[in-house]
Every structure is written in C-alpha cells, then in structure tokens.
Design a protein around this motif. Structure first.
Motif, PDB file in Angstrom:
ATOM      1  N   ILE A   1       0.863  -1.172   0.000  1.00  0.00           N
ATOM      2  CA  ILE A   1       0.000   0.000   0.000  1.00  0.00           C
ATOM      3  C   ILE A   1       0.908   1.233   0.000  1.00  0.00           C
ATOM      4  O   ILE A   1       1.705   1.422   0.920  1.00  0.00           O
ATOM      5  CB  ILE A   1      -0.918   0.029   1.239  1.00  0.00           C
ATOM      6  N   PRO A   2       0.832   2.059  -1.033  1.00  0.00           N
ATOM      7  CA  PRO A   2       1.780   3.173  -1.152  1.00  0.00           C
ATOM      8  C   PRO A   2       1.556   4.253  -0.113  1.00  0.00           C
ATOM      9  O   PRO A   2       0.427   4.484   0.342  1.00  0.00           O
ATOM     10  CB  PRO A   2       1.517   3.708  -2.567  1.00  0.00           C
ATOM     11  N   GLY A   3       2.643   4.911   0.250  1.00  0.00           N
ATOM     12  CA  GLY A   3       2.563   6.027   1.171  1.00  0.00           C
ATOM     13  C   GLY A   3       2.220   7.303   0.441  1.00  0.00           C
ATOM     14  O   GLY A   3       2.001   7.321  -0.766  1.00  0.00           O
ATOM     15  N   SER A   4       2.182   8.401   1.173  1.00  0.00           N
ATOM     16  CA  SER A   4       1.802   9.680   0.590  1.00  0.00           C
ATOM     17  C   SER A   4       3.028  10.449   0.120  1.00  0.00           C
ATOM     18  O   SER A   4       4.155  10.182   0.535  1.00  0.00           O
ATOM     19  CB  SER A   4       1.032  10.515   1.617  1.00  0.00           C
ATOM     20  N   HIS A   5       2.788  11.403  -0.775  1.00  0.00           N
ATOM     21  CA  HIS A   5       3.824  12.304  -1.254  1.00  0.00           C
ATOM     22  C   HIS A   5       3.410  13.731  -0.926  1.00  0.00           C
ATOM     23  O   HIS A   5       2.251  14.013  -0.612  1.00  0.00           O
ATOM     24  CB  HIS A   5       4.025  12.166  -2.770  1.00  0.00           C
ATOM     25  N   ASP A   6       4.350  14.638  -1.017  1.00  0.00           N
ATOM     26  CA  ASP A   6       4.073  16.052  -0.784  1.00  0.00           C
ATOM     27  C   ASP A   6       3.435  16.624  -2.048  1.00  0.00           C
ATOM     28  O   ASP A   6       4.123  17.031  -2.972  1.00  0.00           O
ATOM     29  CB  ASP A   6       5.366  16.798  -0.450  1.00  0.00           C
ATOM     30  N   VAL A   7       2.112  16.623  -2.095  1.00  0.00           N
ATOM     31  CA  VAL A   7       1.384  17.071  -3.284  1.00  0.00           C
ATOM     32  C   VAL A   7       0.356  18.118  -2.872  1.00  0.00           C
ATOM     33  O   VAL A   7       0.073  18.302  -1.681  1.00  0.00           O
ATOM     34  CB  VAL A   7       0.664  15.894  -3.976  1.00  0.00           C
ATOM     35  N   PRO A   8      -0.239  18.817  -3.848  1.00  0.00           N
ATOM     36  CA  PRO A   8      -1.267  19.828  -3.526  1.00  0.00           C
ATOM     37  C   PRO A   8      -2.423  19.201  -2.754  1.00  0.00           C
ATOM     38  O   PRO A   8      -2.783  18.046  -2.976  1.00  0.00           O
ATOM     39  CB  PRO A   8      -1.711  20.319  -4.901  1.00  0.00           C
TER      40      PRO A   8
END
Length: 221
Positions: free
Chosen positions: A119-126
C-alpha cells in the motif's frame, strides 16, 4: 508507440500547457454564460489532455499494457484518492444520499493487496480545499467524469492483461458501474451551480483535482 506518435503527443502536451496558461490569465475577468458543466469541460480540457498524455496513462490505454504498468497505475490512483477522497467524504456537502460520493479507496486497497502489492505512502502534493458546494461539485465533476473513461478502459485492460473476467479488476469495475450515474451528476451540477462566482469556484476545485492526479502520475515518469 511510434516515434512520430511520441512527438505528436508531447507537442500536444506543450500546446495544452500554453492553452491552460492563457485560460488562467483571462478567466478572472471573463463573463460566464455557459452551463456549469460546459464551462468546466471547456476550461479543464487542456489539463485533461496533459494528464492523459503522461506516459503511465498512455500505457494504461494501450494494447501493450503489462502487469507492472497496471500495478503502478493502481498505486498512483491510490495515492491520489487518498488525498481527494478523505476531503470529499468529510465535507458537509456529501450528505445527499442519492448523490453522495461512493468511496473508491477500499476497493483500490483490496485490489493492491490481492496483487501482493504494498500500500503506497503519501507524497508532498497539492491539497484539496472544500469550503463551498461549488468546490465540492467541481471536484466531483472530475472524479465522476473519470468513471466514464474507466468504463471505456475496462475491456481494454482485461484484453491487454489476458484476464478471463473483468471482475478481477476491482477498481475499474467499480468505476465502470459508477459511470451510470453521470447523467444525474451533471444535471445536479447544472441545477445548483448557476452564478458566475460559483462556476469559478467549481473550476478552481476541478483544476486542483486534476493537479493532484498529475502530481502522482508524474512521479512515476
């Protein structure tokens, strides 16, 4: 994809980016005379083209799609929906039973787990900000519109991955079913988003939603 097609695709992206910049410059002072969904379609067309021409989404619609590319697409969708879906579900605007947002994340998570994918983690996105009904329905316009694309893609993905049944494509099967509610969604949007400032608020949220998807799928380039 041939070299000629590659050049054509990336030229199209360049022109779409230029068109998007011109729209941003002119939109604040331009009068809004069209119905809300026509207005949103017109002013998000360039962003839609940019997104669809990202390599991973080009692969998703290709007969040469392989399982690794499909898995990468699911991961990107999961990350994007992790940002968007939480905001929509917690919004006070999501309280109308007939048209309430139908969660997708659980099916994405289930399919990723069935495939043995992390399960992928989050990225710094809008981040998506929803403070009005127009914001909410601007974001929904993009998500429910994408379900129409999923209905078109589902048999293509099944064929490319040589699957005996589309039911194993849990996420795209769900979107394909949700596409049936599109006429109700656009009717509702056009009924409640009438004023110029509402249309511009809806557009701001729609553009931010596209930006979130673009940010995640661009990471995989």
């Amino acid at each position: 994809m041939s070299v000629t097609n590659d050049i054509g695709a990336y030229t199209l992206v360049f022109l779409a980016a230029k068109q998007s910049q011109e729209i941003d410059i002119n939109i604040k002072n331009s009068p809004v005379t069209s119905m809300a969904t026509d207005y949103l379609k017109q002013h998000t067309r360039a962003l839609h083209v940019q997104l669809d021409n990202l390599p991973l989404l080009v692969a998703l619609a290709s007969r040469q799609l392989d399982r690794e590319q499909y898995h990468q697409c699911l991961s990107c969708f999961y990350q994007a929906y992790s940002v968007i879906e939480t905001t929509l579900i917690s919004s006070p605007q999501n309280k109308q039973p007939a048209l309430a947002y139908q969660a997708r994340l659980s099916n994405l998570r289930h399919e990723l787990m069935q495939l043995g994918m992390p399960i992928p983690g989050s990225h710094d996105v809008p981040q998506l900000q929803i403070s009005t009904a127009a914001h909410y329905w601007g974001a929904r316009y993009v998500l429910e519109g994408s379900a129409l694309g999923a209905k078109f893609l589902l048999p293509k993905i099944q064929l490319s991955l040589e699957l005996s049944s589309p039911e194993t494509l849990i996420f795209f099967s769900q979107l394909s079913q949700l596409a049936n509610s599109w006429p109700e969604v656009i009717t509702h949007i056009n009924q409640i988003i009438i004023l110029d400032n509402q249309k511009k608020e809806a557009l701001a949220a729609a553009k931010k939603t596209f930006e979130i998807f673009h940010s995640h799928f661009s990471i995989k380039e």
